[in-house]
Every structure is written in structure tokens, then in C-alpha cells.
Design an enzyme around this catalytic site. Sequence first.
Site, PDB file in Angstrom:
ATOM      1  CE  LYS A  54      -3.951   1.936   2.563  1.00  0.00           C
ATOM      2  NZ  LYS A  54      -4.840   1.761   3.715  1.00  0.00           N
ATOM      3  CB  SER A 131      -8.096   3.657   2.627  1.00  0.00           C
ATOM      4  OG  SER A 131      -7.275   3.117   3.653  1.00  0.00           O
ATOM      5  CB  SER A 155      -8.365   0.771   5.522  1.00  0.00           C
ATOM      6  OG  SER A 155      -9.073   1.960   5.453  1.00  0.00           O
TER       7      SER A 155
HETATM    8  N1  GLN Z   1     -12.896   4.398   6.347  1.00  0.00           N
HETATM    9  C1  GLN Z   1     -12.177   4.735   7.521  1.00  0.00           C
HETATM   10  C2  GLN Z   1     -11.680   6.158   7.450  1.00  0.00           C
HETATM   11  O1  GLN Z   1     -11.904   6.791   6.472  1.00  0.00           O
HETATM   12  C3  GLN Z   1     -11.072   3.737   7.723  1.00  0.00           C
HETATM   13  C4  GLN Z   1      -9.788   4.090   7.151  1.00  0.00           C
HETATM   14  C5  GLN Z   1      -8.653   3.139   7.445  1.00  0.00           C
HETATM   15  O2  GLN Z   1      -8.808   2.114   8.096  1.00  0.00           O
HETATM   16  N2  GLN Z   1      -7.471   3.564   6.997  1.00  0.00           N
HETATM   17  O3  GLN Z   1     -11.082   6.661   8.342  1.00  0.00           O
END
Ligand code: GLN
Length: 465
Positions: A54, A131, A155
Site C-alpha cells: 500500500k 482505503s 481499511s
Molecule cells: N474508512 C475509515 C476512514 O476513512 C477507515 C480508514 C482506514 O482504516 N485507513 O477513516
Amino acid sequence: MGSKTALRRIQLIPELQKKYNIFTHIDNSAAEKVLPDDSANSNAPLSHLVAGIKDNIVTKDMPTTCGSKILLDYMSPFDATCVKLLRDAGALLVGKTNLDEFGMGSTGIHSYFGPVRNPLFPNENAVAGGSSSGSAAAVAAGATDFALGTDTGGSVRLPAAYTSTLGFKPSYGRISRFGVIAYAQSLDTVGILAKDLSVLRKVFGVLDKYDERDPTSLSNKLRDAISDRRVKRSTYRIGIPKEFVQGSMAKELMEPLSNFLEKLMKQGHELYPVSMPSMKFALPVYFTISPAEAASNLARFDGIRYGTRSEKGDLEDGTLFSPTRDAFGQVVKDRMVLGNYNLCSEAFKDSYIRAQRLRVKTIDEFDSIFRFPNLLTGSKGNDAGLDLILGLTNDGPPQSIDHYHEEKVSSPINEYKNDIFVTPMSLAGLPVISFPLKRDAPLGVQFAGQYGDDSTVLDACSLLV
Ligand code: GLN
């Protein structure tokens, strides 16, 4: 797995990239790095396994952008600990995977490099979840054997569910965060996505190490104390929090879920309904704490220490750094505003401190229902308690990319709803794996265990899925 499979995956990458926009950067020399099957290094634990990283995890031979214009072409002078461990174990790193900017989002549409498309629905332009969108898409499309993601509030698990892959978020502190660009440091974890559980376990085996460069890394002493208490079981006590089974559950989830529960009972596992009242606060608590931490973390991108400096004078409109910091995308800007508001004297007590209290309550609630002790909080464990908690990861199939751009749903809150089932475990730092209920279907279920009890979560997954 050998060099032929690795090469085949690498050859597929350009075509898959065109279709799904998986990577922010591809190592075009990856094919030359595939070692012959009989080379001395081919016994390394991850030899011939193709991996994506990532793009919020630093690599010294590829740019690290966090999917943001502000870090375009940023080159780290060092590798993150997890990257170094993968390289030492023989993994082939083929590229950096696309993501919602700085890990903020649950759809994969908030990247400077454009949205990731879900390989499970090649003709539908569906989101891949976020994400860690590119990491999930890389695995689902067969571009890589596994990929690293980060899971701050779901995410790794949400994109795994949307792409019908496995997504594992270990206990907080198990995998080093050194070299992982912080979003919300009290929640950030490195996670692993793969299709094959044995691959995922091998990768975790390589990464699950104490690192003195990460002050939140789980100490060897605690790691040993956790292993000493571990009990290997063939049947488990599994709790299903009623807060996890929503009235609005999609039709297509009902039947596979009840079939799965039936299968568990037939195998001799005990299922219990449980209630965890603080779960309903998890989403607002998460969206109070995480932006506050993000607002502080992202202050370093000012074009001086990190980030691309704007050509315009940085005082032009009277606000220091505003032209440079305009390179952030809208979602990131919104989070910084929200986070700074939560930390300001007006709101601090009523929002930030209150959220921290509710976070402790959530942890206490988990502690009271698990059989395994929590060696971080000192909870002794409940002898009559549960080994695992089972819940949905997502409450329906992924929507289209266009859906999230429609005006009536483009409010950020609409997207936050995706995280409803995934944030509670993040607040408590628990180990949790999302796995597909059905092959090639975007129906994810998660098993969560007590803090530190990662092995039970993975063993249960091997046994049950
Ligand atoms: N969707 C969540 C956020 O926007 C989780 C993001 C993540 O785990 N990096 O914060």
C-alpha cells in the site's frame, strides 16, 4: 509456487492496471528479479511470492505518495520495517498499491491517481472498498499473491469483503509501524490481504516481530506471556453481537450467513447471542479520535519538511502554507478541519475526551466477554467467556463509483456508514480477519479475538472456512 507463476502474475500487471487502476507505481524491472527455482534463495519463506505494498508504507526504491498530490514523487531514504522483512524473506515487491488519500475513505475513490475499480465486477465500475483498495484489487485480480494494507478503522477488512478476499488486521502493535505514514497512530495497523490463508499466515509469520524503532511495538515480554497463555482448541465459543446483525441486512447475505452459522453448530462450536451496547458509539468515537490524530500527523506536510512546495508564495492569501496545503484532496481537508475542531478548547471536553472515555468503555466491554486475558489492560479474562466474536464486515454489495459522486449521497457521512461493523475492533486494537462467505461474492464476515490472541483468530479461520 515457483518462478513460472510469479512471472505469469507479473506479466498480467499492465493489462490489469489498465482495467482496475490497482497501482500508483509499478516496478518495471520486477520480472528480472524473479529468481530461478533452483537458486540458493528459493528456500526463503516468501520466495516467489509476488507482493503489492500500500502506498502509505515507505519503500526506498519506489515513490511513496499516500495517493496524494502533496507527496507526488516523494522518495523515502529507507524501507519500512515490514517492507524490509518481506524483502529479506524473499518476497517480490512489484509495486505500490492505490489507496484513498492518506488512508482516509472506505471506497477507493479518493486518490489523486483516480479510483480503483473492483475486479469482481469487471463490467460494472464498482468500488473496491477502501482505503487499501489497490491491495485488495491486486489480490482479487491475481496480480499478486498477497498485498500489505493498513487498517486504521477497517481499511483492510472492508476492501477484502468487497473483493471476496481474506483481509487480516493483527492486534495493534504486532506488526511494526516504523515507516508507515501515520494517519491515526493509536489505531493504525499493518494488515495482510491474500486469497490463500496459508500464504497470509506465512506473511504474518515473517512480519509478527518486535521492532525497537516503533515505540508502540508489542514487547517480546508481552509476546511471550501471550504465547504462554495460549490454548489450542478444536471447538470455539463464538459470540454474535446483536448490534452486528442489522435489520437492514441485504437479502443476499441472509441465506449464506445462516448456512454458515449452521455449519459452525454442526462442527460442534457453541454460538451465543451477545449484546455490546457501546458498539453503537464506535463510529462516532472513531470519527472523533481519528481525525484529531490525523490533524496533528498531517501538519508535517508543509512543503518544507515533507510535501511538494507550491510555486505560489505561501503567504499569498494571508494564511501561512495555504497554497501548499491546497494540494490535499477534499476528504483530507475535511478531516483536518474536523480533527482540529475536536481538539480546540471549545469542543475538547465534549467531543475528544468523551470519545476517549467511550473508547475505554468499548475495550472494557470486549474484556468482559472474552475468555482470554487482555495482557495490556490487565483484564484476567472471563472463564465462562467467548473465544471469538463473529459479525458481518459489510452490509451489502459494493456500490458503483458513480453512486458516490451523486449529489444526494456525496455527503461524507454516507461513506462513513460503510465502517459501522469494522471500527469497534480497531478502537480496542483486536486481531480480526474478514473472510468471504461465498467464493467470488462480496459478502464478508469477520472473526475477532481478544487482544494478542491472533493465533486463535487465524486457527479458527483455517478450521472453519
Ligand atoms: N474508512 C475509515 C476512514 O476513512 C477507515 C480508514 C482506514 O482504516 N485507513 O477513516
